[in-house]
Design a protein around this motif. Structure first.
Motif: not given
Length: 547
Positions: A169, A172, A237, A522, A525
């Motif tokens: 990522y 976050r 994230g 995560t 994704q």
């Protein structure tokens, strides 16, 4: 079979088996996770994302607006990027500044509204918002990866695939706030809107759009374009701590509904009598994908990495024993891992649910809580006592008077208004304890009923301190999965298990615990990019690099 005939299913797993912290802390995302439900909805409605505003400097500071229409209602993400000094960057909740901040806006904001949001969003808790602001969020860069991608793109090349795979990522989030916090819209303003009626749908939409922004931002600053397979692997994230853990205790009907839907999905697929060749091949391919995903899941913490390493080996053993060509193949698959670790058991459950969307996806409509608890009253205190004996044996078993049995206490930080967990015999503040000790309260209620007779209302009129415990027992018959069947104030209680359970319903993967109280994860994704919803909306369970 008639269309309205009941769908075959096996017995659901017992709440005594399912609602234990250790198992909840072993859960994996499924196709019923909220992000998966969202991308299916976006694809079904052929949603397109536009970018009506892009006011961004060459260095990547400024603001941008993304807009889309979902359920015939327009929404916009206003993203604000600021120049954050390195010494101010932290994932902790005490932070007062962030690289980026966001508002999911109800409609398409005009210039005045954009200016208001750009002034307020970077202040987060220090600002106040309006009911047009549905979700408030903030995020920090993964500085090393973001800088590397920018450097590579400016040099005319793609970034290192190993770094992309390792981090996963560009930014976050440290908070994704909803439901009225700091003046943003209350949930009841949007809970019946098509597309946002499911749990955390607005939050998940925000996260998906933030991911889109991070891709655009790094390409803008890097003056180049990322390869599509790299982009797809770059999710969002998230750093999540104790603030999330009490939610499952404070929302027992929601917890029950989430777990009931998941267990019903599992029971439905276990009842499938036979699989055709394509279905068998699909399951085998997904089992292989899971193995690859586990191979790409690495964390700094030695203890948790050892757990992942063990799971990798155990998964190879488990899937070697799957035989999807037999009768009741998915029931047999679950039976075959009964003696395996909880990690293997829950990964198997997620695997066998995955290929059968037609059978299980409609269950996602049952994961909300539109009515609150709907419980039958007790006939008298004897009925209450018997219900405790039948359904709350788990609460009667622990000794809550020992130091280990009550060694921790939950409270709310006065400074940040966030839940915290204290050590009862080492730290001050136990007098401010939050009522998350459901087991202890039910056991105290049971003892208090020893000599009681007559209506429950008379008992509570004399001893109102038992009202919360009575209300939780009252939910037991109708909501069997409503309670975490462990002692939540014991020294052995690990909040990380509650976090993982909730985050798995969000659709999180690659858990990266930093302690037993907070974790990085995560989100998104492998999720479809905004321009590929039609072809990739629903095949990103346990994503792997390059897929």
């Amino acid at each position: 079979m008639k269309d309205d005939a009941p769908i075959p299913q096996t017995d659901l797993r017992s709440p005594d088996e399912v609602m234990r912290l250790a198992r909840m802390g072993s859960m994996f995302p499924t196709r019923l996770s909220f992000l998966r439900s969202l991308t299916r909805r976006l694809a079904a409605e052929k949603v397109t994302v536009t970018r009506p505003v892009w006011e961004m400097s060459e260095e990547g500071f400024g603001h941008v607006v993304y807009s889309l229409t979902l359920g015939r209602h327009p929404y916009s993400l206003v993203a604000v990027s600021t120049d954050l000094p390195p010494e101010m960057r932290t994932d902790r909740v005490i932070a007062e500044a962030w690289d980026t901040s966001y508002v999911l806006y109800d409609g398409v904001p005009d210039a005045d509204e954009i200016a208001r949001i750009c002034a307020a969003a970077p202040k987060q808790e220090a600002a106040r918002f309006t009911e047009r602001d549905l979700i408030l969020s903030r995020a920090n860069k993964s500085v090393r990866l973001f800088a590397h991608v920018v450097e590579a793109l400016r040099a005319g090349r793609q970034p290192d695939e190993g770094m992309i795979r390792s981090v996963g990522y560009l930014m976050r989030t440290t908070a994704v706030y909803g439901n009225g916090k700091f003046g943003i819209a209350d949930r009841n303003l949007i809970e019946n809107r098509p597309g946002l009626e499911g749990p955390f749908a607005a939050e998940m939409l925000t996260v998906w759009l933030i991911r889109h922004f991070t891709h655009d931002l790094v390409e803008h600053v890097g003056r180049g374009r990322l390869d599509r397979h790299l982009k797809r692997h770059l999710g969002i994230g998230n750093a999540t701590g104790l603030g999330m853990a009490p939610f499952l205790v404070n929302h027992p009907v929601l917890l029950n509904n989430w777990m009931t839907v998941r267990e019903t999905a599992l029971a439905r697929v276990r009842a499938i009598e036979t699989l055709d060749a394509d279905q068998q091949a699909r399951l085998e391919a997904l089992a292989e994908r899971a193995a690859t995903h586990l191979g790409e899941w690495n964390v700094p913490d030695p203890a948790h990495q050892a757990r992942i390493d063990t799971l990798r080996a155990d998964w190879e053993t488990a899937r070697a024993g799957f035989d999807f060509s037999t009768g009741r193949p998915l029931d047999r698959a679950m039976d075959s891992v009964k003696s395996a670790s909880l990690d293997v058991q829950e990964l198997t459950a997620a695997l066998i649910i995955e290929p059968f969307g037609d059978l299980v996806d409609p269950l996602a409509e049952c994961m909300g809580d539109p009515f609150g608890p709907l419980c039958a009253p007790f006939r008298d205190v004897n009925d209450l006592r018997q219900t405790i004996e039948i359904r709350f044996g788990w609460a009667l078993a622990p000794d809550y008077d020992t130091p280990d049995g009550c060694g921790q206490f939950w409270y709310v930080s006065e400074a940040k208004q966030e839940p915290r967990l204290g050590l009862r015999f080492d730290e001050p503040g136990a007098e401010l304890e939050s009522p998350l000790d459901i087991g202890r309260r039910v056991k105290a209620l049971y003892r208090g009923l020893a000599e009681a007779r007559g209506p429950v209302s008379d008992f509570l009129a004399e001893q109102p301190e038992y009202a919360l415990a009575v209300s939780r027992v009252q939910m037991g018959p109708r909501y069997p999965y409503a309670e975490i069947r462990d002692n939540l104030i014991a020294t052995s209680c690990l909040p990380i298990d509650m976090l993982r359970c909730k985050l798995s319903f969000f659709g999180a993967s690659k858990f990266d615990p930093k302690s037993d109280r907070w974790t990085r994860i995560t989100l998104c994704q492998g999720a479809p990019l905004a321009d590929e919803l039609a072809e990739r909306a629903d095949d990103w369970w346990l994503p792997v690099f390059g897929a």
